[in-house]
Motif scaffolding. Structure first.
Motif, PDB file in Angstrom:
ATOM      1  N   LYS A   1      32.924  -1.846   1.711  1.00 47.50           N
ATOM      2  CA  LYS A   1      33.385  -2.061   3.071  1.00 47.50           C
ATOM      3  C   LYS A   1      34.310  -0.927   3.473  1.00 47.50           C
ATOM      4  O   LYS A   1      34.802  -0.183   2.641  1.00 47.50           O
ATOM      5  N   ASN A   2      34.561  -0.820   4.768  1.00 50.61           N
ATOM      6  CA  ASN A   2      35.539   0.164   5.226  1.00 50.61           C
ATOM      7  C   ASN A   2      36.881  -0.181   4.604  1.00 50.61           C
ATOM      8  O   ASN A   2      37.250  -1.350   4.514  1.00 50.61           O
ATOM      9  N   PHE A   3      37.605   0.838   4.173  1.00 50.25           N
ATOM     10  CA  PHE A   3      38.915   0.556   3.597  1.00 50.25           C
ATOM     11  C   PHE A   3      39.843   1.744   3.814  1.00 50.25           C
ATOM     12  O   PHE A   3      39.404   2.883   3.939  1.00 50.25           O
TER      13      PHE A   3
ATOM     14  N   TRP B   1      40.583   6.210   6.983  1.00 50.52           N
ATOM     15  CA  TRP B   1      39.650   5.119   6.681  1.00 50.52           C
ATOM     16  C   TRP B   1      38.361   5.679   6.121  1.00 50.52           C
ATOM     17  O   TRP B   1      37.814   6.647   6.646  1.00 50.52           O
ATOM     18  N   HIS B   2      37.883   5.069   5.062  1.00 56.33           N
ATOM     19  CA  HIS B   2      36.601   5.453   4.471  1.00 56.33           C
ATOM     20  C   HIS B   2      35.534   4.494   4.996  1.00 56.33           C
ATOM     21  O   HIS B   2      35.727   3.284   4.993  1.00 56.33           O
ATOM     22  N   SER B   3      34.438   5.032   5.463  1.00 53.38           N
ATOM     23  CA  SER B   3      33.334   4.202   5.945  1.00 53.38           C
ATOM     24  C   SER B   3      32.030   4.962   5.741  1.00 53.38           C
ATOM     25  O   SER B   3      32.025   6.074   5.225  1.00 53.38           O
ATOM     26  N   ARG B   4      30.952   4.384   6.153  1.00 60.13           N
ATOM     27  CA  ARG B   4      29.661   5.031   6.021  1.00 60.13           C
ATOM     28  C   ARG B   4      29.616   6.294   6.868  1.00 60.13           C
ATOM     29  O   ARG B   4      30.239   6.380   7.911  1.00 60.13           O
ATOM     30  N   SER B   5      28.850   7.279   6.424  1.00 57.66           N
ATOM     31  CA  SER B   5      28.758   8.558   7.120  1.00 57.66           C
ATOM     32  C   SER B   5      27.468   8.667   7.914  1.00 57.66           C
ATOM     33  O   SER B   5      26.453   8.066   7.566  1.00 57.66           O
ATOM     34  N   CYS B   6      27.517   9.475   8.963  1.00 59.59           N
ATOM     35  CA  CYS B   6      26.322   9.773   9.763  1.00 59.59           C
ATOM     36  C   CYS B   6      25.775  11.122   9.333  1.00 59.59           C
ATOM     37  O   CYS B   6      26.524  12.083   9.137  1.00 59.59           O
TER      38      CYS B   6
ATOM     39  N   SER C   1      19.449   2.978   9.007  1.00 57.89           N
ATOM     40  CA  SER C   1      20.799   2.510   8.712  1.00 57.89           C
ATOM     41  C   SER C   1      20.797   1.473   7.595  1.00 57.89           C
ATOM     42  O   SER C   1      21.811   0.821   7.356  1.00 57.89           O
TER      43      SER C   1
ATOM     44  N   GLN D   1      24.644   5.326   1.292  1.00 56.94           N
ATOM     45  CA  GLN D   1      24.628   4.459   2.471  1.00 56.94           C
ATOM     46  C   GLN D   1      24.808   5.226   3.782  1.00 56.94           C
ATOM     47  O   GLN D   1      25.385   4.729   4.751  1.00 56.94           O
ATOM     48  N   ASN D   2      24.310   6.455   3.839  1.00 61.56           N
ATOM     49  CA  ASN D   2      24.376   7.225   5.078  1.00 61.56           C
ATOM     50  C   ASN D   2      23.552   6.559   6.161  1.00 61.56           C
ATOM     51  O   ASN D   2      22.538   5.912   5.885  1.00 61.56           O
TER      52      ASN D   2
END
Length: 174
Positions: free
Chosen positions: A2-4, A25-30, A107, A115-116
């Motif tokens: 999850k985002n954290f 914040w770390h999250s999925r990348s595009c 996605s 998980q890009n």
């Protein structure tokens, strides 16, 4: 995952600013992947890059030009930039009249270990020739080799990111 939040505890300078004490914040990348096709002597080919030792993963495997969307950049701008950096092909160049069309995205977190979220673009070289590919703009050791790979030979190569299957999907969509 999850985002954290990640609290920066060391002196890290980003664009002239010290990030120490800040939270990011770390999250999925595009990301974007670009599929460019050309036909010469009745043989359809796709522009491909062999990943070099400077890449973080899939070294030695082939892929179509691809990469992350930078801050302050649209997905379309990222696609054009990555294509130029990795192959020297330029969107809108009047010499070969290359335009990229959005062809979809993926996605699904189960399709990519990182998980890009990947946006797919495809284009055709409008004239019957294959422009020379060059890694002059690429980062050091990012591209080990470049090639126009005939579609008939795609299965003879070891591909990263499932691009071998996507090549045919993108070609059909054009």
């Amino acid at each position: 995952m999850k985002n954290f939040p990640i609290k920066i505890t060391e002196d890290i300078i980003v664009d002239g600013e010290n990030m120490k004490g800040k939270t990011v914040w770390h999250s999925r990348s595009c990301a974007t992947a670009i599929f460019v096709f050309s036909n010469m002597n009745d043989e359809w080919c796709v522009a491909a890059v062999k990943r070099g030792p400077g890449c973080p993963n899939n070294i030695g495997k082939w892929c179509c030009p691809c990469g992350y969307v930078d801050y302050n950049e649209t997905v379309q701008e990222a696609a054009a930039r990555e294509l130029l950096e990795e192959t020297s092909l330029q969107v809108g160049d009047s010499y070969y009249d290359l335009h990229l069309d959005f062809k979809g995205f993926n996605s699904n977190p189960e399709d990519d270990v990182l998980q890009n979220i990947t946006f797919y673009y495809a284009g055709l070289i409008r004239f019957h020739f294959k422009p020379q590919l060059s890694k002059v703009f690429s980062e050091k050791d990012e591209c080990d080799d470049l090639a126009w790979i005939p579609l008939a030979d795609v299965n003879k190569y070891d591909w990263a990111f499932g691009h071998d299957k996507l090549i045919f999907e993108m070609f059909r969509k054009l």
